[in-house]
Design a protein around this motif. Structure first.
Motif, PDB file in Angstrom:
ATOM      1  N   SER B  19      46.982  40.110  38.402  1.00 18.25           N
ATOM      2  CA  SER B  19      47.772  39.812  37.261  1.00 18.25           C
ATOM      3  C   SER B  19      46.539  38.945  36.428  1.00 18.25           C
ATOM      4  CB  SER B  19      48.984  38.921  37.475  1.00 18.25           C
ATOM      5  OG  SER B  19      49.796  39.855  38.175  1.00 18.25           O
ATOM      6  N   ASN B  22      42.720  40.789  36.883  1.00 19.32           N
ATOM      7  CA  ASN B  22      42.875  42.139  36.867  1.00 19.32           C
ATOM      8  C   ASN B  22      41.618  42.647  36.778  1.00 19.32           C
ATOM      9  OD1 ASN B  22      44.064  44.657  36.579  1.00 19.32           O
ATOM     10  ND2 ASN B  22      44.334  44.551  34.193  1.00 19.32           N
ATOM     11  N   VAL B 186      54.032  39.568  40.512  1.00 19.07           N
ATOM     12  CA  VAL B 186      53.017  40.271  39.443  1.00 19.07           C
ATOM     13  C   VAL B 186      54.151  40.868  38.814  1.00 19.07           C
ATOM     14  CG1 VAL B 186      52.055  42.309  39.134  1.00 19.07           C
ATOM     15  CG2 VAL B 186      51.427  41.091  41.358  1.00 19.07           C
ATOM     16  N   TRP B 189      55.119  37.858  36.468  1.00 18.83           N
ATOM     17  CA  TRP B 189      54.116  37.502  35.433  1.00 18.83           C
ATOM     18  C   TRP B 189      54.108  38.315  34.236  1.00 18.83           C
ATOM     19  CZ3 TRP B 189      52.094  33.298  33.602  1.00 18.83           C
ATOM     20  CH2 TRP B 189      52.099  32.136  34.606  1.00 18.83           C
TER      21      TRP B 189
END
Ligand SMILES: [Zn+2]
Ligand SMILES: [Zn+2]
Ligand SMILES: [Zn+2]
Ligand SMILES: [Zn+2]
Lengths: 411, 411
Positions: B19, B22, B186, B189
């Motif tokens: 996240s 990336n 993940v 977020w």
């Protein structure tokens, strides 16, 4: 993790800074070190600042991360190397920075990994490192290599001994062979360095055009480069600073002729190459090139090494070390080139040092090549000396002079 | 040193890789980290290779070495910075590498050192880092900043608590505010990031030309740059990769006009700047420039910071954060910008983000300057929000809309 005697470690750090790299006031110092060497790197940093360094930068590496890459990264990752970092180092050297490498690693780190991937990673790294390496091999700046007692290395040197004790014993061995346990290590190195320079002078005065090796499995005529010069590891870099490039060092060395080596030679100690142990090497050279190569252990890695580029199967260095050297006398197999190459006479495949030809640093590359200088992205030393090896110096007119007998200086 | 719950640390590393930065298949990753962060750096390295990274390079720093320099190095050393290393990093970014910073340091490391030397070292470093920083501030590549619980940092956040317990509590706080302890961090977020983008859209739709702050010691009219754009930390970099540049992040931010800020403003939290704590800041701005500056603590360092260059006394960022943010609710003073700036609305002196102007990355610098963009070698955030601060959005025609009341979004 037990630490070595703190006072000895401090003296070792000071010896490294003063006698090894000999950092100058206002100079930057670039250090490479495994994470485990942080306690030594910190002491070296302190001594470097005391000696007037403007900035010490330690570039740490991490074996666990290296291993994770081989275990987890995609296949096409292994042709990638941190060229941007090496270019940064080259820029530092161009700007006058000195260089120190702290070595000591797990000699078998990558022994379970795919040799093809290891070879590709080694080659990518060697090619990317070349611009930075040229400042080292050309002796443009003051530099040095010293060791620290990495736990995995200590376990390999003292198999079966508990790790804490192994680390302690390895530190003791390092302190002994680097003369750190002497009352005045800096003075001891000044004296030893002068002795090695005397030996180099004797060899230069001998004006040999070749060396002839004989012993069990070894029958080699090793032609020397035109106008070659015997050197010791202590010397003045082109920036005018006297440094001792290896601590310890017991060798005098010069340049073989890249096309004039004939015969067979056997290794006398194992060689640890980027995490793989290569042992029981037998090679045949023809016209300076290794045309046959075998190894009892790590043969695939040896062949990959020799196939790295055109110069990787030719010689770049020949070095003489008496069998009675303190490192040899320690009776230890260090599995680390810095030590083992100082236990025995050796040769290196790959890149030659231009300075081992008279005026080498100022001659164009084509001229150096004609004089016998080899070029490669690799430089790997391996040991061919022992108490069973005799070496003669041979002159142009065919006359021969004993250089070593039974592994010792003939005179 | 007690380590955090190993499973949570692993999820945190995975969150960072997936996240935060990336990382993309085949991409290199350049990580900077203090030595103490090695356990987290290793887990991040593993997850990055699992995600297809070709090479992860961790550049470790060492606070003890930094301190040794201030204690031992000669005076003229402090104008020297490792430009060669930063140029190497810039080359990596130019070649497409992603960037991750692991932060967490002793907030008072240099508090006993000569502020003049600290200022010179900070400036030399900032100037040398500029070429690399432009890839970050221009959002050319995917990047992220995350924290780790450095022991000295933990002791500062939890004074009087034994170090082991302090580290553990700091890890718990980090895991909480980064949502690492949620069932699916993940996904959490992705949702939070979308919420921040909705808030940025609301502000953009408001078409304010200025913000007006009022509260105790604060009476400020902050003009916004022409065609400014409100952004959240999550966004698509110019290389097409969506990343969340800070973990945690609670802010929406845009560009102040470098010449249109008038009035007085007070800091609401201490600021840790390169090892010095600055607290109780009061400044007056005129024509966008800080013309008076006081601090109850670290005033000399504040003045050195503002004198770094022409742009260091003007604003480069304005950010809105509700007082009810999880970081504010934790009740902790982290003494670390990554956290504290997400506990309160803030401004930054120094370099602006070109992307906070529409099409900013493609406009020439002269045009950006005319539109109000500030430039500097520094970018330092400090907190001016609290539950006592009201903020209005003001339009060209003079009409005003409540944006925040008592530190919370007005709608
Ligand atoms: Zn050698
Ligand atoms: Zn060698
Ligand atoms: Zn911000
Ligand atoms: Zn900021």
């Amino acid at each position: 993790m037990p630490m070595p005697d703190n006072q000895l470690l401090d003296r070792y750090a000071e010896l490294t800074v003063r006698s090894g790299v000999n950092i100058q006031p206002g100079q930057q110092l670039v250090v490479t070190a495994p994470l485990e060497a942080a306690p030594l790197a910190r002491k070296i940093t302190e001594h470097a600042y005391r000696a007037g360094a403007s900035l010490v930068t330690v570039l740490y590496s991490d074996e666990q991360a290296t291993l994770a890459r081989f275990q987890l990264a995609p296949d096409d990752a292994f042709d990638v190397a941190p060229g941007w970092l090496f270019n940064g180092m080259a820029e530092a050297f161009k700007g006058g920075a000195a260089r120190l490498a702290l070595v000591g690693e797990d000699p078998a780190l990558l022994s379970e990994q795919d040799p093809a991937k290891v070879a590709r990673a080694n080659k990518a790294r060697a090619v990317a490192y070349r611009p930075a390496l040229e400042y080292i091999s050309g002796f443009a700046i003051n530099w040095s290599i010293v060791a620290f007692a990495h736990p995995a290395w200590a376990r390999a040197v003292f198999p079966g001994v508990p790790e804490g004790e192994a680390v302690e014993r390895l530190w003791q061995a390092i302190f002994a062979v680097t003369r750190t346990d002497r009352p005045d290590p800096v003075a001891a190195w000044a004296e030893h360095s002068a002795e090695l320079e005397r030996r180099a002078k004797w060899l230069n005065d001998g004006r040999f055009s070749a060396l002839r090796y004989s012993g069990p499995g070894t029958d080699l005529t090793l032609g020397l480069a035109d106008e070659h010069k015997w050197l010791a590891a202590g010397g003045k870099a082109k920036n005018g600073v006297f440094c001792i490039a290896n601590l310890p060092t017991e060798e005098v060395f010069t340049m073989p002729h890249r096309e004039r080596v004939e015969g067979t030679v056997r290794s006398t100690k194992p060689l640890s190459y980027n995490g793989t142990l290569i042992d029981g090497i037998r090679v045949r050279l023809k016209g300076g090139r290794i045309v046959e190569a075998f190894a009892e252990k790590g043969e695939e890695t040896l062949r990959s090494l020799l196939a790295t580029d055109e110069g990787a199967a030719r010689l770049g260095e020949v070095a003489l070390v008496p069998h009675s050297s303190p490192i040899s006398q320690s009776g230890l197999l260090f599995q680390n080139t810095l030590f083992d190459e100082n236990a025995a006479s050796h040769i290196a495949v790959g890149q030659a040092y231009p300075d081992t030809i008279a005026g080498g640093g100022r001659r164009p590359k084509e001229e150096l090549a004609r004089m016998g200088m080899n070029e490669s992205v690799v430089h790997v030393d391996w040991m061919i000396g022992s108490e069973e090896i005799d070496i003669d110096g041979v002159r142009e007119d065919g006359s021969a002079v004993p250089v070593m007998r039974g592994g010792e200086w003939a005179e």
